[in-house]
Design a protein around this motif. Structure first.
Motif, PDB file in Angstrom:
ATOM      1  N   SER A 647       0.818  -1.213   0.000  1.00 19.30           N
ATOM      2  CA  SER A 647       0.000   0.000   0.000  1.00 19.30           C
ATOM      3  C   SER A 647       0.852   1.264   0.000  1.00 19.30           C
ATOM      4  N   GLU A 648       2.162   1.126   0.240  1.00 21.71           N
ATOM      5  CA  GLU A 648       3.088   2.261   0.164  1.00 21.71           C
ATOM      6  C   GLU A 648       4.284   1.876  -0.699  1.00 21.71           C
ATOM      7  N   PRO A 649       4.870   2.814  -1.444  1.00 25.74           N
ATOM      8  CA  PRO A 649       5.995   2.506  -2.332  1.00 25.74           C
ATOM      9  C   PRO A 649       7.303   2.331  -1.564  1.00 25.74           C
ATOM     10  N   GLY A 668       7.034  -0.362  -4.690  1.00 26.07           N
ATOM     11  CA  GLY A 668       6.413  -1.301  -3.758  1.00 26.07           C
ATOM     12  C   GLY A 668       5.762  -2.490  -4.434  1.00 26.07           C
ATOM     13  N   GLN A 669       6.228  -2.874  -5.635  1.00 29.06           N
ATOM     14  CA  GLN A 669       5.621  -3.958  -6.390  1.00 29.06           C
ATOM     15  C   GLN A 669       6.629  -5.070  -6.653  1.00 29.06           C
ATOM     16  N   ALA A 670       6.120  -6.289  -6.785  1.00 23.07           N
ATOM     17  CA  ALA A 670       6.972  -7.434  -7.090  1.00 23.07           C
ATOM     18  C   ALA A 670       6.160  -8.441  -7.900  1.00 23.07           C
ATOM     19  N   VAL A 671       6.854  -9.197  -8.742  1.00 23.83           N
ATOM     20  CA  VAL A 671       6.217 -10.253  -9.528  1.00 23.83           C
ATOM     21  C   VAL A 671       6.322 -11.567  -8.771  1.00 23.83           C
ATOM     22  N   VAL A 672       5.184 -12.234  -8.570  1.00 26.34           N
ATOM     23  CA  VAL A 672       5.189 -13.630  -8.110  1.00 26.34           C
ATOM     24  C   VAL A 672       5.281 -14.461  -9.388  1.00 26.34           C
ATOM     25  N   PRO A 673       6.462 -14.996  -9.732  1.00 25.42           N
ATOM     26  CA  PRO A 673       6.697 -15.462 -11.105  1.00 25.42           C
ATOM     27  C   PRO A 673       5.942 -16.721 -11.512  1.00 25.42           C
ATOM     28  N   GLY A 674       5.436 -17.463 -10.563  1.00 27.47           N
ATOM     29  CA  GLY A 674       4.707 -18.677 -10.914  1.00 27.47           C
ATOM     30  C   GLY A 674       3.788 -19.096  -9.791  1.00 27.47           C
ATOM     31  N   GLN A 692      11.953  -0.097  10.225  1.00 30.85           N
ATOM     32  CA  GLN A 692      11.551  -0.124  11.629  1.00 30.85           C
ATOM     33  C   GLN A 692      10.289   0.686  11.879  1.00 30.85           C
ATOM     34  N   SER A 693      10.060   1.683  11.045  1.00 32.86           N
ATOM     35  CA  SER A 693       8.906   2.555  11.264  1.00 32.86           C
ATOM     36  C   SER A 693       7.627   2.002  10.653  1.00 32.86           C
ATOM     37  N   MET A 694       7.697   0.827  10.062  1.00 29.52           N
ATOM     38  CA  MET A 694       6.556   0.306   9.310  1.00 29.52           C
ATOM     39  C   MET A 694       6.034  -0.973   9.936  1.00 29.52           C
ATOM     40  N   ASP A 695       4.711  -1.148   9.921  1.00 24.16           N
ATOM     41  CA  ASP A 695       4.049  -2.340  10.440  1.00 24.16           C
ATOM     42  C   ASP A 695       3.147  -2.912   9.364  1.00 24.16           C
ATOM     43  N   LYS A 716      -1.332  -4.420   2.928  1.00 25.59           N
ATOM     44  CA  LYS A 716      -1.466  -3.115   3.560  1.00 25.59           C
ATOM     45  C   LYS A 716      -0.409  -2.961   4.640  1.00 25.59           C
ATOM     46  N   VAL A 717       0.316  -1.868   4.566  1.00 23.40           N
ATOM     47  CA  VAL A 717       1.317  -1.552   5.584  1.00 23.40           C
ATOM     48  C   VAL A 717       0.982  -0.204   6.210  1.00 23.40           C
TER      49      VAL A 717
END
Length: 804
Positions: A647-649, A668-674, A692-695, A716-717
């Motif tokens: 949800s955040e870059p 903030g994107q990634a490919v799940v290749p399969g 550290q600042s992110m949950d 969502k972060v």
């Protein structure tokens, strides 16, 4: 998405505070009666009549609700379920199909069908506080034809991709040099569960450039029919025949949608409701399910092997258990593979070097299970100047012994008209788990031809072929294997015979492997009967290892040593040194492979004492263009894949996927290749890779994907700015411990701790803070100053504050 009314929200809040306590006895549920405070209900705008509705048990309000469904301990995804006026579950065939249950045989035209009328022992547990529904049903209620396919299979999605593998090598030696470059490129598009793929190979050999198209086709899976369509440049599937590459169309069974059949049935009795049945082999849990009270029978239990006892444990809801063993001698295993069904293709032969016109060819294959011990398969091939047909029968006379026989016939008239027959007999036997034996033999008439063989004027056929193999393993002596093959040529051509054997054993500090291969009794005078011996000893040292080897083939022999291991989590190396024992020359090679998160790079170099040098490099990965941009993958992208998005870059966030670890990019994107087809897959974020600042609010996704789909996964972060304020009064003394800190509206925020420290879990949006006394009177306003830019890697920031 279902929206709750204000009244429903209030009731759900009350239920979370005060739920009835259910006590299960057998298949009935008794509950204490609870009475809610009518005044509280009135203050929250809820009619007091709900008091009676919720007094005896937890239930959903009447109407349609989105719930998480669990059947016999297995998650079925989120479904829309309708509840009746008394909170009862109203089932219909759509609901039962999604839940993997048998449909209602004679559905009556009624508003709410009660499932317990069909299966009185079924246990239905609504849990409105978690918006979920649990069902425990007898095994006869399960629909085995669905093959337990999840109800929440993702379909659709559009994306374009490019997979690449770029390779370059340069060799230098006395008197010259050579260069070779190669690019293997696969381009494709996924749209509405259809996919297009095209593969090209481009090479540059010392300036000579060539390009070849390997294939281009479209594909789609028809889920209801459990069939897959391919059209374009495809390789024809012809069951018993070798098939041929064609330009055409092909329909084949979708193996991911076809149910397996182990043939193993486990029966027993559960003493109480919601008992758990656990099936183990060799100490490993291989199957688990929930059953209601009474007798149960579990069909097609998946097993590891048929010659090992099954350990069955029935664990009751109170923790007690009952254990029994099913001996391997009583297992009635259907070892024969289930025929997968009808396959057909039609097209023109391609990529075959021939002097004849490439014909239009049709293929058809099917198979049938005649009985638990017999299966029959048949195939046919039809072209203008070629026809072939054949059948294969597999028989299981006893456990662990399989016999197969086939007869294939061909007729071709590309040159002279000829007919031929091939007959084959195979058998395999495993009297104990550590020993297996296989034998095979085939007889060819001189003019038997496969289609691609018939198109080759220079093809030389065999008269017969034979093979034998045996393998045996022992905890003490290791693993042995031996194989023999004989191909008897027709006419004046040469026979060939090969013998190979191997032995391996893992000791406490090393593993040893010995391989021997020999060509014996060749009738070709130009062939030498040369033995090939290879010995390897490997010694591990944590994440590193050292291996030594010796190789001898005829009069040539060499020995060497190599080491390999990890430099970092994503980088590995290999270094080797070999010495030719005949000419006393040495050869050196080194290679390093690294995953750069968005591509993979491998570089290597080598040389020998004869002044030869070589260098090589490989770059590989994939690129996907989708709705939200372009994303790079360190792995090649398969037919079915997904795009994960935070949800955040935030870049560099690690995710675990079925194809390996991937990392988010700057967006903030990634490919799940399969993705596995029609089966739940787990994608999980490594929380330790977050700043550290992110949950995380949700770090795990379970998703099932249909063939050719492009799934979208959202994570969502929350980005919090935690601050520790060292608060003092104007005279320099710390704020009193226990003082309350409130915002400008008087809302409580936090309490002052030792030495005047004030910890704010998230200071964003808090511009004004006050310290108050025990009566809520403001004592002073707290003033502080933060750095202009937040340190994302710090769990919290420290600053000083003055309360005045």
């Amino acid at each position: 998405m279902f929206k709750l009314s204000a009244a429903a929200c209030a009731i759900r809040t009350l239920l979370r505070i005060s739920l009835p306590v259910l006590v299960v006895f057998g298949s009935t549920a008794q509950a204490r009666e609870y009475t809610f405070d009518a005044e509280i209900l009135k203050q929250r705008g809820v009619d007091s009549s709900v008091n009676a509705h919720f007094a005896k048990e937890a239930k959903f309000l009447p109407g349609l609700h989105s719930v998480s469904l669990n059947v016999n301990g297995k998650d079925k995804g989120t479904l829309a379920v309708r509840f009746g006026p008394e909170g009862e579950v109203c089932v219909d065939n759509d609901f039962l199909s999604a839940a993997g249950l048998l449909p209602i045989k004679d559905p009556a035209p009624q508003d709410c069908h009660n499932y317990r009328q069909d299966y009185p022992s079924a246990i239905i547990t609504p849990m409105p506080n978690t918006e979920s529904l649990q069902l425990v049903v007898p095994s006869e209620a399960l629909d085995s034809n669905l093959n337990a396919m999840p109800a929440n299979v993702q379909h659709g999605g559009t994306a374009a991709l490019l997979n690449y593998n770029l390779f370059a090598t340069n060799s230098r030696y006395d008197g010259g040099s050579s260069e070779y470059r190669q690019a293997s490129l696969e381009a494709g598009v996924n749209f509405s569960d259809w996919l297009l793929r095209s593969n090209y190979m481009v090479t540059d050999n010392d300036g000579k450039i060539s390009a070849n198209s390997l294939y281009t086709y479209v594909a789609h899976t028809f889920v209801d029919q459990k069939m897959q369509l391919q059209a374009g440049q495809v390789n024809a599937v012809s069951g018993l025949f070798s098939g041929a590459p064609i330009n055409g169309i092909q329909l084949t069974p979708a193996s991911a949608l076809i149910a397996g059949d182990s043939g193993i049935t486990v029966s027993g009795i559960a003493r109480g409701a919601q008992a758990r049945v656990e099936v183990r082999q060799t100490g490993q849990l291989i199957y688990s399910t929930l059953v209601p009270a009474g007798p149960f029978s579990l069909d097609n239990v998946p097993i590891i092997r048929t010659n090992t006892d099954l350990d069955i444990t029935v664990v009751e809801a109170d923790g007690s258990s009952n254990h029994f063993v099913i001996p391997s001698s009583t297992l009635k295993a259907k070892r024969l593979s289930r025929p997968q069904g009808l396959s057909m293709s039609l097209g023109q032969v391609r990529d075959v070097d021939t002097d004849y016109d490439k014909p239009l060819v049709a293929n058809i294959s099917d198979g049938w299970r005649l009985s638990p011990n017999f299966t029959l398969s048949a195939s046919g091939v039809l072209a203008a100047d070629y026809q072939a047909a054949g059948a294969e029968l597999d028989y299981l006379p006893v456990d662990n012994w399989m016999i197969g026989t086939s007869v294939l016939a061909s007729k071709e008239s590309f040159g002279e008209a000829t007919n031929g027959v091939k007959s084959e007999l195979t058998t395999s036997y495993s009297p104990v788990s550590s020993l297996s034996i296989s034998l095979s033999g085939a007889k060819y008439s001189e003019d038997y031809r496969e289609l691609t063989d018939a198109l080759d004027d220079d093809y030389t056929s065999y008269d017969s072929s034979y093979g034998a193999g045996i393998s045996w393993s022992s905890h003490i002596l290791g693993t042995f294997s031996f194989g023999y093959s004989l191909n008897k040529a027709s006419g004046d051509n040469s026979d060939s015979r090969y013998v190979n054997a191997s032995w391996g054993k893992t000791f406490k500090y090393a593993s040893v492997q010995v391989n021997w291969q020999s060509q014996v009794g060749s009738t070709d005078e130009n062939d030498k009967d040369e033995d090939l011996v290879y010995v390897n000893v490997s010694i591990p040292f944590g994440s590193q290892s050292i291996s030594t080897h010796y190789r001898q083939q005829g009069d040539d022999s060499s020995a060497g040593i190599s080491t390999s291991g990890s430099v970092t989590q994503n980088t590995a190396y290999t270094i080797s040194v070999d010495r030719d024992l005949e000419d006393q020359s040495d050869n050196f090679n080194g290679n390093i492979n690294t995953n750069l998160h968005y591509t993979q790079l491998s570089v290597g170099a080598g040389g020998d004492t004869n002044h030869q040098r070589n260098f090589n490099a490989t770059l590989s990965g994939g690129v996907v263009a989708h709705d939200h941009g372009v994303t790079f993958s360190p792995y090649s992208v398969k037919d079915t894949f997904a795009i994960a998005r935070l949800s955040e870059p935030v870049s560099g966030i690690e995710m675990s996927t079925p194809q390996g670890t991937v990392w988010t990019d700057a967006w903030g994107q990634a490919v799940v290749p399969g993705m596995p087809l029609y089966r739940n897959a787990r994608i999980e974020i490594n929380a330790n890779s977050l700043p550290q600042s992110m949950d995380l609010t949700n770090g795990t996704k379970m998703i099932a994907a249909g063939h050719g789909s492009v799934s979208k996964l959202g994570f969502k972060v929350m980005n919090s700015r935690r601050v520790m304020i060292d608060a003092k009064r104007t005279d320099g003394t710390p704020l009193r411990k226990g003082s309350s800190i409130v915002d400008e509206k008087g809302n409580y925020i936090v309490t002052v701790v030792d030495d005047g420290h004030v910890f704010i879990n998230d200071i964003e949006g808090l511009s004004v803070l006050y310290a108050t006394d025990d009566d809520g009177k403001r004592l002073c306003q707290l003033h502080w100053k933060l750095a202009d830019k937040q340190d994302k890697e710090a769990f919290y920031e420290q600053t000083e504050g003055v309360c005045r």
